[in-house]
Design a protein around this motif. Structure first.
Motif, PDB file in Angstrom:
ATOM      1  N   TRP A  61       0.694  -1.331  -0.016  1.00  0.00           N
ATOM      2  CA  TRP A  61      -0.217   0.090   0.013  1.00  0.00           C
ATOM      3  C   TRP A  61       0.748   1.333  -0.121  1.00  0.00           C
ATOM      4  N   TRP A  62       0.432   2.317  -0.879  1.00  0.00           N
ATOM      5  CA  TRP A  62       1.060   3.454  -0.871  1.00  0.00           C
ATOM      6  C   TRP A  62       0.272   4.798  -0.630  1.00  0.00           C
ATOM      7  N   ASP A  63       0.645   5.797   0.197  1.00  0.00           N
ATOM      8  CA  ASP A  63      -0.029   6.942   0.239  1.00  0.00           C
ATOM      9  C   ASP A  63      -0.079   7.830  -0.894  1.00  0.00           C
ATOM     10  N   LEU A  64      -1.271   7.840  -1.577  1.00  0.00           N
ATOM     11  CA  LEU A  64      -1.445   8.718  -2.765  1.00  0.00           C
ATOM     12  C   LEU A  64      -0.890  10.243  -2.775  1.00  0.00           C
ATOM     13  N   HIS A  65      -0.747  10.752  -1.769  1.00  0.00           N
ATOM     14  CA  HIS A  65      -0.001  11.948  -1.562  1.00  0.00           C
ATOM     15  C   HIS A  65       1.237  12.189  -1.252  1.00  0.00           C
ATOM     16  N   THR A  66       1.884  11.305  -0.457  1.00  0.00           N
ATOM     17  CA  THR A  66       3.178  11.416  -0.139  1.00  0.00           C
ATOM     18  C   THR A  66       3.897  10.317  -0.949  1.00  0.00           C
ATOM     19  N   ARG A  67       3.146   9.482  -1.602  1.00  0.00           N
ATOM     20  CA  ARG A  67       3.793   8.617  -2.367  1.00  0.00           C
ATOM     21  C   ARG A  67       4.670   7.443  -1.545  1.00  0.00           C
ATOM     22  N   GLN A  68       4.542   7.561  -0.304  1.00  0.00           N
ATOM     23  CA  GLN A  68       5.536   6.480   0.385  1.00  0.00           C
ATOM     24  C   GLN A  68       4.601   5.245   0.832  1.00  0.00           C
ATOM     25  N   ALA A  69       5.278   4.244   0.937  1.00  0.00           N
ATOM     26  CA  ALA A  69       4.866   2.854   1.304  1.00  0.00           C
ATOM     27  C   ALA A  69       4.263   2.833   2.799  1.00  0.00           C
ATOM     28  N   THR A  70       2.994   2.516   3.103  1.00  0.00           N
ATOM     29  CA  THR A  70       2.401   2.444   4.498  1.00  0.00           C
ATOM     30  C   THR A  70       1.895   1.247   5.024  1.00  0.00           C
ATOM     31  N   HIS A  71       2.046   0.164   4.092  1.00  0.00           N
ATOM     32  CA  HIS A  71       1.449  -1.111   4.663  1.00  0.00           C
ATOM     33  C   HIS A  71       1.861  -2.166   3.611  1.00  0.00           C
ATOM     34  N   SER A  72       2.245  -3.302   4.084  1.00  0.00           N
ATOM     35  CA  SER A  72       2.329  -4.556   3.235  1.00  0.00           C
ATOM     36  C   SER A  72       1.870  -6.027   3.609  1.00  0.00           C
ATOM     37  N   ILE A  73       1.801  -6.841   2.742  1.00  0.00           N
ATOM     38  CA  ILE A  73       1.212  -8.366   3.053  1.00  0.00           C
ATOM     39  C   ILE A  73       2.378  -9.009   2.255  1.00  0.00           C
ATOM     40  N   ASN A  74       3.028  -9.936   3.052  1.00  0.00           N
ATOM     41  CA  ASN A  74       3.727 -10.701   2.092  1.00  0.00           C
ATOM     42  C   ASN A  74       3.199 -12.219   2.062  1.00  0.00           C
ATOM     43  N   PHE A  75       3.437 -12.901   0.922  1.00  0.00           N
ATOM     44  CA  PHE A  75       2.732 -14.202   0.652  1.00  0.00           C
ATOM     45  C   PHE A  75       3.928 -15.168   0.541  1.00  0.00           C
ATOM     46  N   SER A  76       3.756 -16.653   0.856  1.00  0.00           N
ATOM     47  CA  SER A  76       4.858 -17.560   0.774  1.00  0.00           C
ATOM     48  C   SER A  76       4.908 -17.683  -0.894  1.00  0.00           C
ATOM     49  N   SER A  77       3.892 -17.930  -1.493  1.00  0.00           N
ATOM     50  CA  SER A  77       3.837 -18.383  -3.013  1.00  0.00           C
ATOM     51  C   SER A  77       3.790 -17.392  -3.959  1.00  0.00           C
ATOM     52  N   PRO A  78       4.379 -17.386  -5.101  1.00  0.00           N
ATOM     53  CA  PRO A  78       3.997 -16.245  -5.964  1.00  0.00           C
ATOM     54  C   PRO A  78       2.649 -15.941  -6.050  1.00  0.00           C
ATOM     55  N   ILE A  79       2.317 -14.625  -6.343  1.00  0.00           N
ATOM     56  CA  ILE A  79       0.824 -14.213  -6.359  1.00  0.00           C
ATOM     57  C   ILE A  79       0.743 -14.251  -7.726  1.00  0.00           C
ATOM     58  N   THR A  80      -0.403 -14.545  -8.187  1.00  0.00           N
ATOM     59  CA  THR A  80      -0.742 -14.978  -9.610  1.00  0.00           C
ATOM     60  C   THR A  80      -1.968 -13.715 -10.118  1.00  0.00           C
ATOM     61  N   SER A  81      -2.434 -13.016  -8.997  1.00  0.00           N
ATOM     62  CA  SER A  81      -3.712 -12.037  -9.630  1.00  0.00           C
ATOM     63  C   SER A  81      -4.126 -11.411  -8.273  1.00  0.00           C
ATOM     64  N   MET A  82      -4.577 -10.024  -8.592  1.00  0.00           N
ATOM     65  CA  MET A  82      -5.113  -9.411  -7.501  1.00  0.00           C
ATOM     66  C   MET A  82      -6.096  -8.479  -8.073  1.00  0.00           C
ATOM     67  N   GLU A  83      -7.276  -8.572  -7.392  1.00  0.00           N
ATOM     68  CA  GLU A  83      -8.484  -7.827  -8.202  1.00  0.00           C
ATOM     69  C   GLU A  83      -9.251  -7.151  -7.127  1.00  0.00           C
ATOM     70  N   LYS A  84      -9.504  -5.831  -7.387  1.00  0.00           N
ATOM     71  CA  LYS A  84     -10.355  -5.139  -6.538  1.00  0.00           C
ATOM     72  C   LYS A  84     -11.609  -5.373  -6.714  1.00  0.00           C
ATOM     73  N   SER A  85     -12.511  -5.401  -5.809  1.00  0.00           N
ATOM     74  CA  SER A  85     -13.928  -5.694  -5.887  1.00  0.00           C
ATOM     75  C   SER A  85     -14.770  -4.556  -6.444  1.00  0.00           C
ATOM     76  N   HIS A  86     -15.806  -4.504  -7.266  1.00  0.00           N
ATOM     77  CA  HIS A  86     -16.712  -3.371  -7.659  1.00  0.00           C
ATOM     78  C   HIS A  86     -17.106  -2.381  -6.830  1.00  0.00           C
ATOM     79  N   ASP A  87     -17.362  -2.944  -5.659  1.00  0.00           N
ATOM     80  CA  ASP A  87     -17.655  -1.607  -4.509  1.00  0.00           C
ATOM     81  C   ASP A  87     -16.612  -1.120  -3.837  1.00  0.00           C
ATOM     82  N   GLY A  88     -15.107  -1.753  -4.299  1.00  0.00           N
ATOM     83  CA  GLY A  88     -13.862  -1.157  -3.913  1.00  0.00           C
ATOM     84  C   GLY A  88     -13.536  -1.145  -2.404  1.00  0.00           C
ATOM     85  N   GLU A  89     -14.182  -2.339  -1.790  1.00  0.00           N
ATOM     86  CA  GLU A  89     -13.956  -2.579  -0.203  1.00  0.00           C
ATOM     87  C   GLU A  89     -13.188  -3.855  -0.142  1.00  0.00           C
ATOM     88  N   LEU A  90     -12.555  -4.691  -1.130  1.00  0.00           N
ATOM     89  CA  LEU A  90     -11.976  -5.699  -0.797  1.00  0.00           C
ATOM     90  C   LEU A  90     -10.739  -6.125  -1.823  1.00  0.00           C
TER      91      LEU A  90
END
Length: 341
Positions: free
Chosen positions: A200-229
């Motif tokens: 995650w990045w702050d849109l204004h400062t452009r600095q990293a604010t948070h991250s999640i690490n996975f043990s296996s390669p990530i193959t996809s990431m989709e934001k839901s239509h309502d923008g909540e997940l």
């Protein structure tokens, strides 16, 4: 136990090479007889597909071809539509991203890069573009500063209209950036890379604010239509992450490795997946993870899948160069015919 899908999917032909990404616009409200493809009773939205043939395509909610965006000189890895469907952005192996008028098909501007562009996204007002890829850099382009004649940005224009999200080493990720999206509700940008990290990045400062690490390669990431997940696939897991808490709230480990996943936008009771290990699409119960349906029809691995904004259908894109549209509740309309046998 798997239950066969009761309707035959619509095959959207036209591409000549694999389809790596799909994106539905939001519902184009208000639906009316005057809006293309929409009526007072039917929904109205658009679907854009990227393709390694270098020719992204636009379709209406019934899967009918609307147009092809011509101009890229390499495989197109990513394509996104604006909230009103009027603007599109694409990212390509020709070291560029392009912004398009989706009504005329005209290229509005070209955003130059120094390596393959794997992911793009548009802000809600279509004035900013995110781009990332093999450079390992995540850029934010201000389209209000773009040249007005549809040409490529010059170095001077980039100096005033392009910013970067970066870590201390100058890169956003240690590997290629495969997916990125805006989360404007929380003034954030989210990126995913080959380094098995979602950041995650702050849109204004452009600095990293948070991250999640996975043990296996990530193959996809989709934001839901309502923008909540977020729906994230990694190894054999499908993980749903709350964008409010930025924490995973549900993970299902499947007996196959999903390449892509999408959660139903309305009731969130099901999610759909594809896999590069076979040619099937699957519907799962979102709470238990149980497999409910299997859809067979593709003739190659499935690279991308997404629910439509009304949840009435989902689209899948494959190595076979086709897009297939599947109904969630089989019924007769358009070219779809319900097989009651």
């Amino acid at each position: 136990m798997s239950i066969p899908v009761k309707s035959t999917p619509l095959v959207c032909a036209g591409h000549t090479r694999p389809v790596p990404s799909l994106h539905f616009s939001p519902l184009l409200a208000p639906p009316s007889p005057l809006s293309p493809g929409g009526t007072a009773q039917n929904p109205d939205y658009l679907l854009i597909s990227s393709c390694k043939d270098g020719k992204p395509q636009l379709r209406d909610w019934l899967g009918d071809w609307c147009g092809t965006f011509l101009g890229h000189k390499g495989a197109v890895w990513s394509a996104r539509l604006s909230n009103d469907g009027a603007t599109a952005v694409t990212g390509s192996a020709d070291f560029s991203a392009k912004v398009w008028d989706s009504h005329s098909g005209a290229c509005l501007t070209t955003l130059p890069h120094h390596h393959i562009v794997r992911t793009v996204d548009l802000s809600s007002d279509a004035t900013r573009v995110l781009s990332g890829g093999a450079e390992k850099k995540l850029r934010l382009w201000d389209l209000t500063k773009a040249p007005k004649d549809g040409s490529e940005w010059t170095t001077a224009e980039q100096d005033g209209g392009v910013a970067e999200f970066r870590m201390e080493d100058g890169k956003a990720h240690e590997g290629s950036i495969k997916s990125a999206c805006f989360d404007e509700k929380r003034d954030s940008v989210i990126s995913m890379g080959e380094d098995k990290v979602v950041r995650w990045w702050d849109l204004h400062t452009r600095q990293a604010t948070h991250s999640i690490n996975f043990s296996s390669p990530i193959t996809s990431m989709e934001k839901s239509h309502d923008g909540e997940l977020l729906a994230i696939t990694s190894g054999h897991d499908v993980t749903f992450v709350s964008l409010e808490s930025r924490l995973p709230y549900l993970t299902h480990t499947l007996d196959y490795a999903p390449s892509t996943a999408s959660l139903h936008p309305i009731h969130r009771e099901t999610f759909v997946t594809g896999s590069v290990k076979d040619e099937w699409v699957r519907v799962h119960d979102a709470e238990s993870g149980e497999e409910k349906e299997v859809g067979k029809g593709h003739h190659g691995p499935v690279h991308c899948i997404s629910y439509s904004p009304d949840g009435e259908a989902y689209a899948s894109g494959s190595e076979d160069g086709t897009i297939r549209l599947w109904q969630t509740v089989p019924k007769n309309y358009g070219l779809w015919r319900y097989n009651q046998g």
